[in-house]
Design a protein around this motif. Structure first.
Motif, PDB file in Angstrom:
ATOM      1  N   ILE A  21       0.830  -1.209   0.000  1.00 36.83           N
ATOM      2  CA  ILE A  21       0.000   0.000   0.000  1.00 36.83           C
ATOM      3  C   ILE A  21       0.863   1.258   0.000  1.00 36.83           C
ATOM      4  O   ILE A  21       0.616   2.195  -0.744  1.00 36.83           O
ATOM      5  N   ILE A  22       1.916   1.275   0.809  1.00 42.36           N
ATOM      6  CA  ILE A  22       2.721   2.478   1.027  1.00 42.36           C
ATOM      7  C   ILE A  22       3.754   2.714  -0.070  1.00 42.36           C
ATOM      8  O   ILE A  22       3.962   3.852  -0.492  1.00 42.36           O
ATOM      9  N   GLU A  23       4.405   1.662  -0.547  1.00 44.47           N
ATOM     10  CA  GLU A  23       5.535   1.830  -1.463  1.00 44.47           C
ATOM     11  C   GLU A  23       5.226   2.653  -2.721  1.00 44.47           C
ATOM     12  O   GLU A  23       6.018   3.511  -3.096  1.00 44.47           O
ATOM     13  N   PRO A  24       4.092   2.458  -3.377  1.00 47.71           N
ATOM     14  CA  PRO A  24       3.830   3.275  -4.571  1.00 47.71           C
ATOM     15  C   PRO A  24       3.779   4.783  -4.284  1.00 47.71           C
ATOM     16  O   PRO A  24       4.020   5.592  -5.159  1.00 47.71           O
ATOM     17  N   TRP A  25       3.491   5.165  -3.053  1.00 46.77           N
ATOM     18  CA  TRP A  25       3.380   6.581  -2.692  1.00 46.77           C
ATOM     19  C   TRP A  25       4.699   7.161  -2.198  1.00 46.77           C
ATOM     20  O   TRP A  25       4.830   8.380  -2.082  1.00 46.77           O
ATOM     21  N   THR A  26       5.661   6.317  -1.874  1.00 48.31           N
ATOM     22  CA  THR A  26       6.915   6.823  -1.312  1.00 48.31           C
ATOM     23  C   THR A  26       8.129   6.572  -2.196  1.00 48.31           C
ATOM     24  O   THR A  26       9.168   7.160  -1.976  1.00 48.31           O
ATOM     25  N   GLN A  27       8.018   5.713  -3.198  1.00 48.96           N
ATOM     26  CA  GLN A  27       9.146   5.444  -4.081  1.00 48.96           C
ATOM     27  C   GLN A  27       9.139   6.451  -5.226  1.00 48.96           C
ATOM     28  O   GLN A  27       8.267   6.443  -6.079  1.00 48.96           O
TER      29      GLN A  27
END
Length: 73
Positions: A21-27
């Motif tokens: 959930i988080i990785e697409p928004w932080t990478q």
């Protein structure tokens, strides 16, 4: 003109929970620092965080990446 990248070391995996959930928004990057240099990038936005778990300095963007300062440089 000189080029730079935002959150330059976020090309690796992140540590923590809910990565799908988080990785697409932080990478922000997909290229390593070396690859970014080869593409002409000359300014780097590096966020460094200390981990109390293992005493290492990690590159980060909200969460720690798996990239330590020593492994990148």
């Amino acid at each position: 003109m000189r080029f730079g990248t935002h959150n330059s070391c976020t090309y690796g995996s992140l540590q923590g929970c809910c990565m799908c959930i988080i990785e697409p928004w932080t990478q922000n990057q997909t290229l390593t620092i070396t690859e970014q240099l080869e593409q002409g990038v000359r300014y780097f936005d590096l966020r460094v965080s200390y981990s109390i778990d293992d005493g290492q300095l990690y590159l980060s963007h909200t969460l720690l990446t798996t990239n330590t300062v020593t492994s990148v440089f």
